[in-house]
Enzyme design. Structure first.
Site, PDB file in Angstrom:
ATOM      1  N   HIS A  67       0.875  -1.184   0.000  1.00  0.00           N
ATOM      2  CA  HIS A  67       0.000   0.000   0.000  1.00  0.00           C
ATOM      3  C   HIS A  67       0.910   1.231   0.000  1.00  0.00           C
ATOM      4  O   HIS A  67       1.129   1.846   1.045  1.00  0.00           O
ATOM      5  CB  HIS A  67      -0.951  -0.065   1.192  1.00  0.00           C
ATOM      6  CG  HIS A  67      -1.836  -1.272   1.125  1.00  0.00           C
ATOM      7  ND1 HIS A  67      -2.947  -1.328   0.309  1.00  0.00           N
ATOM      8  CD2 HIS A  67      -1.740  -2.494   1.703  1.00  0.00           C
ATOM      9  CE1 HIS A  67      -3.518  -2.525   0.413  1.00  0.00           C
ATOM     10  NE2 HIS A  67      -2.801  -3.252   1.241  1.00  0.00           N
ATOM     11  N   THR A 103      -8.773  -0.999   1.406  1.00  0.00           N
ATOM     12  CA  THR A 103     -10.129  -0.748   1.907  1.00  0.00           C
ATOM     13  C   THR A 103     -10.635   0.645   1.544  1.00  0.00           C
ATOM     14  O   THR A 103     -11.811   0.813   1.233  1.00  0.00           O
ATOM     15  CB  THR A 103     -10.147  -0.833   3.455  1.00  0.00           C
ATOM     16  OG1 THR A 103      -9.233  -1.819   3.872  1.00  0.00           O
ATOM     17  CG2 THR A 103     -11.528  -1.158   3.969  1.00  0.00           C
ATOM     18  N   ARG A 167     -15.610  -6.453   5.185  1.00  0.00           N
ATOM     19  CA  ARG A 167     -15.292  -5.129   4.640  1.00  0.00           C
ATOM     20  C   ARG A 167     -15.417  -5.082   3.119  1.00  0.00           C
ATOM     21  O   ARG A 167     -15.255  -4.025   2.521  1.00  0.00           O
ATOM     22  CB  ARG A 167     -13.860  -4.735   5.038  1.00  0.00           C
ATOM     23  CG  ARG A 167     -13.662  -4.561   6.529  1.00  0.00           C
ATOM     24  CD  ARG A 167     -12.189  -4.581   6.887  1.00  0.00           C
ATOM     25  NE  ARG A 167     -11.592  -5.884   6.593  1.00  0.00           N
ATOM     26  CZ  ARG A 167     -10.311  -6.193   6.820  1.00  0.00           C
ATOM     27  NH1 ARG A 167      -9.496  -5.282   7.318  1.00  0.00           N
ATOM     28  NH2 ARG A 167      -9.858  -7.394   6.543  1.00  0.00           N
ATOM     29  N   HIS A 228      -3.178 -13.317   1.175  1.00  0.00           N
ATOM     30  CA  HIS A 228      -3.425 -13.602   2.602  1.00  0.00           C
ATOM     31  C   HIS A 228      -3.841 -15.067   2.805  1.00  0.00           C
ATOM     32  O   HIS A 228      -4.540 -15.368   3.770  1.00  0.00           O
ATOM     33  CB  HIS A 228      -4.508 -12.691   3.205  1.00  0.00           C
ATOM     34  CG  HIS A 228      -4.414 -11.247   2.842  1.00  0.00           C
ATOM     35  ND1 HIS A 228      -3.230 -10.553   2.875  1.00  0.00           N
ATOM     36  CD2 HIS A 228      -5.371 -10.349   2.437  1.00  0.00           C
ATOM     37  CE1 HIS A 228      -3.465  -9.287   2.498  1.00  0.00           C
ATOM     38  NE2 HIS A 228      -4.738  -9.145   2.223  1.00  0.00           N
ATOM     39  N   ASP A 289       2.327  -6.855   2.054  1.00  0.00           N
ATOM     40  CA  ASP A 289       1.126  -6.118   2.475  1.00  0.00           C
ATOM     41  C   ASP A 289       1.596  -4.856   3.221  1.00  0.00           C
ATOM     42  O   ASP A 289       0.977  -4.420   4.193  1.00  0.00           O
ATOM     43  CB  ASP A 289       0.214  -6.973   3.356  1.00  0.00           C
ATOM     44  CG  ASP A 289      -1.237  -6.462   3.362  1.00  0.00           C
ATOM     45  OD1 ASP A 289      -1.560  -5.584   2.537  1.00  0.00           O
ATOM     46  OD2 ASP A 289      -2.020  -6.941   4.195  1.00  0.00           O
ATOM     47  N   SER A 293      -2.832  -1.762   7.670  1.00  0.00           N
ATOM     48  CA  SER A 293      -2.921  -1.841   9.133  1.00  0.00           C
ATOM     49  C   SER A 293      -3.178  -3.284   9.555  1.00  0.00           C
ATOM     50  O   SER A 293      -3.951  -4.003   8.935  1.00  0.00           O
ATOM     51  CB  SER A 293      -3.992  -0.898   9.677  1.00  0.00           C
ATOM     52  OG  SER A 293      -5.235  -1.176   9.093  1.00  0.00           O
TER      53      SER A 293
HETATM   54 ZN    ZN Z   1      -5.695  -7.351   1.842  1.00  0.00          ZN
END
Ligand code: ZN
Length: 392
Positions: A67, A103, A167, A228, A289, A293
């Site tokens: 990210h 997200t 999410r 993941h 990743d 968070s």
């Molecule tokens: Zn992810």
């Protein structure tokens, strides 16, 4: 150290396969030659010579999911994660990143992600991006996934689209199949991977939706690239089946004690299992990743804090794999040649003449990083950073 051409002398080269002792000449951003020791002479060129006898030269690490612009935190605005800095990547041996939104498609944007890719490239780092976010229908740069792939050079796929997660936008078979076809056609037209990176959340359905897409539509499994998959044992078992059916999967290297205690499988343990089960190592990748968070749980499973995905997790995973007895050339594959091939990142992931000059020099006893080169320029030497960002 300066930025002349570089001749690395007498390193043991893992390309990632073991090539023995070699001299490696880097210039104009590329690996120009990889030869027997002392076979190259600097001739009339102004070359900076690095004596690397006793050390190991490996490809720069390729991170399939970072990210790079930071992300939305899971505990309000105060927990937003900061953008990745060049130092975060190069000091950890990461020479190529593939950025994703995640997200938060409101507080972050694909425009900023694209600009950040180009900024990192201007410094010599390999940088690519996914269009879209967790959400379907996908956010795009040009109004259309296919057009993003065809017209926007750093866009190499779509992701990370969330499934099995509260999410996500709870996509269905037809929505996901349509997205994968759009991305694939965009990839065909532009000579790119066109894969859909899929964020797989903790819900028990795991990869079920992807198996259903493959069973009920014309879209094969390998159009999806789930990440993941080491989140828990059940999901990892599904990942095994996914790979046996021709798919490729990604394990997240960033972790913490509480995640491991709650059932997450570490990258070294995952690769070891993969090899013992006779599964194809070429179908497995590790990513950081980075700057996502990561929740921290207490013994009762309550969230008690938040950490951030770390760019040094690939290097840690590599060390862990070798400590577990996995040969270096095998342990390198999930962080170099595999993600480069799966994502179609030309010039990345291996050391050979004509490839981009992205390399890491390791100390053989500790696997600590002695030097890093990006696009043939010395980025790190003896833990000191040699390429600086415009604004520190
Ligand atoms: Zn992810």
């Amino acid at each position: 150290m300066d930025n002349r051409w570089v001749l690395v002398r007498k390193a043991r080269v893992f390309a990632p396969e073991d090539q023995g002792i070699r001299d490696v000449l880097m210039g104009a951003g590329k690996i120009l030659a990889l030869s027997e020791p002392d076979a190259l002479s600097s001739g009339s060129f102004d070359v900076s010579v690095v004596e690397a006898e006793g050390r190991w030269l490996v490809p720069g690490f390729v991170d399939a999911l970072t990210h790079i612009t930071g992300g939305g935190g899971e505990a309000g605005f105060g927990s937003r994660t900061p953008p990745m800095r060049l130092a975060d990547a190069i000091l950890a041996g990461v020479t190529t990143v593939v950025g994703a939104l995640g997200t938060d498609r409101h507080g972050q944007s694909l425009g900023v992600l694209h600009a950040e890719c180009m900024r990192l490239r201007s410094l010599g780092l390999g940088a690519f991006m996914y269009t879209g976010s967790y959400h379907l229908p996908p956010v795009t740069l040009t109004g259309d996934v296919q057009r993003d792939l065809v017209l926007v050079e750093p866009v190499i796929g779509v992701g990370e689209v969330a499934i099995a997660d509260h999410r996500g936008s709870q996509p269905d078979v037809s929505g996901l199949a349509r997205l994968a076809s759009d991305a694939w056609v965009g990839g065909m037209l532009s000579g790119k991977s066109g894969r859909v990176l899929v964020h797989v959340g903790p819900h028990a359905e795991g990869l079920d939706l992807l198996f259903r897409v493959a069973a009920q539509t014309a879209v094969p499994l390998h159009r999806f690239y789930p990440t993941h998959v080491n989140r828990n044992k059940g999901l990892f078992e599904q990942a095994r089946q996914f790979a046996q059916q021709g798919g490729t999967v990604d394990m997240t290297a960033s972790t913490n004690e509480s995640l491991l205690q709650s059932g997450e499988i570490s990258c070294p343990a995952g690769l070891q299992f993969w090899m013992e089960a006779g599964l194809p190592v070429h179908a497995l990748t590790f990513s950081t990743d980075g700057h996502a968070s990561l929740p921290v749980f207490d013994a009762q499973g309550q969230v008690v804090g938040v950490e951030m995905g770390r760019m040094d997790s690939l290097h840690r995973a590599l060390k862990g794999c070798v400590q577990a007895g996995i040969p270096l050339e095998t342990a390198l594959q999930p962080i170099t040649v595999n993600p480069a091939r799966i994502l179609g990142l030309k010039g990345k992931g291996s050391l050979a003449p004509g490839q981009d000059a992205d390399a890491v020099l390791l100390e053989p006893d500790t696997l600590n990083i002695a030097g890093v080169w990006i696009a043939g320029r010395t980025a790190v030497w003896e833990a000191e950073q040699y390429i600086q960002e415009t604004f520190g």
